[in-house]
Design an enzyme around this catalytic site. Sequence first.
Site, PDB file in Angstrom:
ATOM      1  N   LYS A 125       0.829  -1.212   0.000  1.00 43.43           N
ATOM      2  CA  LYS A 125       0.000   0.000   0.000  1.00 43.43           C
ATOM      3  C   LYS A 125       0.867   1.268   0.000  1.00 43.43           C
ATOM      4  O   LYS A 125       0.605   2.192  -0.744  1.00 43.43           O
ATOM      5  CB  LYS A 125      -0.927   0.028   1.238  1.00 43.43           C
ATOM      6  CG  LYS A 125      -1.876  -1.158   1.313  1.00 43.43           C
ATOM      7  CD  LYS A 125      -2.904  -0.989   2.415  1.00 43.43           C
ATOM      8  CE  LYS A 125      -2.327  -0.992   3.830  1.00 43.43           C
ATOM      9  NZ  LYS A 125      -1.724  -2.286   4.243  1.00 43.43           N
ATOM     10  N   ARG A 137      -9.122   1.133   9.692  1.00 42.14           N
ATOM     11  CA  ARG A 137      -8.707  -0.244   9.933  1.00 42.14           C
ATOM     12  C   ARG A 137      -9.770  -1.029  10.682  1.00 42.14           C
ATOM     13  O   ARG A 137      -9.561  -2.186  10.997  1.00 42.14           O
ATOM     14  CB  ARG A 137      -7.421  -0.250  10.746  1.00 42.14           C
ATOM     15  CG  ARG A 137      -6.180  -0.564   9.915  1.00 42.14           C
ATOM     16  CD  ARG A 137      -5.016  -0.493  10.849  1.00 42.14           C
ATOM     17  NE  ARG A 137      -3.845  -1.214  10.487  1.00 42.14           N
ATOM     18  CZ  ARG A 137      -2.800  -0.693   9.845  1.00 42.14           C
ATOM     19  NH1 ARG A 137      -2.825   0.534   9.400  1.00 42.14           N
ATOM     20  NH2 ARG A 137      -1.727  -1.426   9.644  1.00 42.14           N
ATOM     21  N   ARG A 188      11.729  -7.155   4.830  1.00 43.24           N
ATOM     22  CA  ARG A 188      11.669  -5.709   4.542  1.00 43.24           C
ATOM     23  C   ARG A 188      12.667  -4.931   5.398  1.00 43.24           C
ATOM     24  O   ARG A 188      12.841  -5.214   6.570  1.00 43.24           O
ATOM     25  CB  ARG A 188      10.251  -5.212   4.819  1.00 43.24           C
ATOM     26  CG  ARG A 188      10.104  -3.717   4.621  1.00 43.24           C
ATOM     27  CD  ARG A 188       8.684  -3.324   4.469  1.00 43.24           C
ATOM     28  NE  ARG A 188       7.934  -3.345   5.721  1.00 43.24           N
ATOM     29  CZ  ARG A 188       6.673  -2.938   5.818  1.00 43.24           C
ATOM     30  NH1 ARG A 188       6.030  -2.526   4.747  1.00 43.24           N
ATOM     31  NH2 ARG A 188       6.052  -2.973   6.971  1.00 43.24           N
ATOM     32  N   ARG A 230      11.791  -2.856  10.907  1.00 42.80           N
ATOM     33  CA  ARG A 230      10.795  -2.328  11.839  1.00 42.80           C
ATOM     34  C   ARG A 230      10.536  -3.366  12.931  1.00 42.80           C
ATOM     35  O   ARG A 230      10.501  -4.555  12.656  1.00 42.80           O
ATOM     36  CB  ARG A 230       9.477  -2.042  11.098  1.00 42.80           C
ATOM     37  CG  ARG A 230       9.484  -0.723  10.384  1.00 42.80           C
ATOM     38  CD  ARG A 230       8.317  -0.540   9.460  1.00 42.80           C
ATOM     39  NE  ARG A 230       7.021  -0.975   9.991  1.00 42.80           N
ATOM     40  CZ  ARG A 230       5.867  -0.809   9.336  1.00 42.80           C
ATOM     41  NH1 ARG A 230       5.861  -0.244   8.141  1.00 42.80           N
ATOM     42  NH2 ARG A 230       4.736  -1.210   9.856  1.00 42.80           N
ATOM     43  N   ARG A 286      -0.248  -9.369  13.409  1.00 44.54           N
ATOM     44  CA  ARG A 286      -0.825  -8.270  12.618  1.00 44.54           C
ATOM     45  C   ARG A 286      -1.804  -8.824  11.585  1.00 44.54           C
ATOM     46  O   ARG A 286      -2.831  -8.210  11.295  1.00 44.54           O
ATOM     47  CB  ARG A 286       0.294  -7.470  11.927  1.00 44.54           C
ATOM     48  CG  ARG A 286       1.083  -6.611  12.900  1.00 44.54           C
ATOM     49  CD  ARG A 286       2.386  -6.139  12.293  1.00 44.54           C
ATOM     50  NE  ARG A 286       2.222  -5.166  11.235  1.00 44.54           N
ATOM     51  CZ  ARG A 286       3.172  -4.881  10.349  1.00 44.54           C
ATOM     52  NH1 ARG A 286       4.342  -5.489  10.400  1.00 44.54           N
ATOM     53  NH2 ARG A 286       2.950  -3.980   9.419  1.00 44.54           N
TER      54      ARG A 286
HETATM   55  P1  AMP Z   1       1.266   0.280   9.122  1.00 42.29           P
HETATM   56  O1  AMP Z   1       2.545   0.950   8.806  1.00 42.29           O
HETATM   57  O2  AMP Z   1       0.095   0.844   8.377  1.00 42.29           O
HETATM   58  O3  AMP Z   1       1.352  -1.225   9.022  1.00 42.29           O
HETATM   59  O4  AMP Z   1       0.950   0.600  10.676  1.00 42.29           O
HETATM   60  C1  AMP Z   1       1.845   0.179  11.706  1.00 42.29           C
HETATM   61  C2  AMP Z   1       1.118   0.128  13.036  1.00 42.29           C
HETATM   62  O5  AMP Z   1       0.576   1.418  13.369  1.00 42.29           O
HETATM   63  C3  AMP Z   1      -0.089  -0.804  13.094  1.00 42.29           C
HETATM   64  O6  AMP Z   1       0.283  -2.140  13.328  1.00 42.29           O
HETATM   65  C4  AMP Z   1      -0.879  -0.198  14.249  1.00 42.29           C
HETATM   66  O7  AMP Z   1      -0.292  -0.509  15.495  1.00 42.29           O
HETATM   67  C5  AMP Z   1      -0.675   1.284  14.025  1.00 42.29           C
HETATM   68  N1  AMP Z   1      -1.731   1.845  13.155  1.00 42.29           N
HETATM   69  C6  AMP Z   1      -1.595   2.329  11.889  1.00 42.29           C
HETATM   70  N2  AMP Z   1      -2.771   2.748  11.392  1.00 42.29           N
HETATM   71  C7  AMP Z   1      -3.688   2.523  12.372  1.00 42.29           C
HETATM   72  C8  AMP Z   1      -5.103   2.721  12.488  1.00 42.29           C
HETATM   73  N3  AMP Z   1      -5.820   3.245  11.473  1.00 42.29           N
HETATM   74  N4  AMP Z   1      -5.699   2.363  13.654  1.00 42.29           N
HETATM   75  C9  AMP Z   1      -5.007   1.844  14.672  1.00 42.29           C
HETATM   76  N5  AMP Z   1      -3.690   1.609  14.627  1.00 42.29           N
HETATM   77  C10 AMP Z   1      -3.022   1.939  13.498  1.00 42.29           C
END
Ligand code: AMP
Length: 225
Positions: free
Chosen positions: A16, A91, A130, A164, A175
């Site tokens: 994404k 989400r 990654r 990360r 996740r």
């Molecule tokens: P991502 O980089 O989008 O995978 O986000 C990394 C982490 O940030 C996720 O595993 C959540 O802990 C937090 N996070 C990102 N977006 C959201 C969201 N819309 N709602 C809640 N937690 C989020």
Amino acid sequence: MSELNLILLGPPGAGKGTQADRLRDDFAMPHISTGDILRAQVAEGTELGQEAKRYMDAGDLVPDEVIVGMITDRVAEGDARDGFLLDGFPRNQKQAEALSEALNGLERHLTAALLIEVPDDEVVRRLAGRRVCVKNPGHIYHVDFDPPKHEDVCDQDGSRLIQRDDDREETIRHRLEVYHTQTEPLIDYYDGKGLLRRLDGRRGPDEVHAHVRATVATLRLEENL
Ligand code: AMP
């Protein structure tokens, strides 16, 4: 010209962020990544960042109270007036409803939800390998599929590459579980509203990009009809 208000849906590791970066260049729209915003807060050591980090490291969702206001304010900012590309939000159902209400309040509506589909085993393969640039999280590599020229060094700015914390295998599995239980129901939700566009994310980034770009170009034409 009509605005394009888009969200990107799909499991972690679907690409994404990569596709959003490219679309931002193609269509000059802001890329709003909740994960990147949260990670910037963590890096700055803000109160919000400190609270969010616990959840992020465990692979859990940060509480809605923390995230919803942050994003609904962000889409109302000037640079998002002609459209935006939301990556990582909503989400869950509550966030989707909050977004819809916020847009209604601005007399705007969502143009489409772009779903990038990738099976779980491919997600694990991608995320475990990654590596991201410590300075710019948009500079992304993969130890096997897209290695940097020098191990652990960013080709683009020479900064160090890191894994990360949430890209460790047990956390990736968790996740994915969170994605299946909380985020996946949004596929039916947006499909029911006629907003869903499905994209096959198993292909390489260039092929996925060609498909996403064509889809967005079509949406833009339709919005202008
Ligand atoms: P991502 O980089 O989008 O995978 O986000 C990394 C982490 O940030 C996720 O595993 C959540 O802990 C937090 N996070 C990102 N977006 C959201 C969201 N819309 N709602 C809640 N937690 C989020």
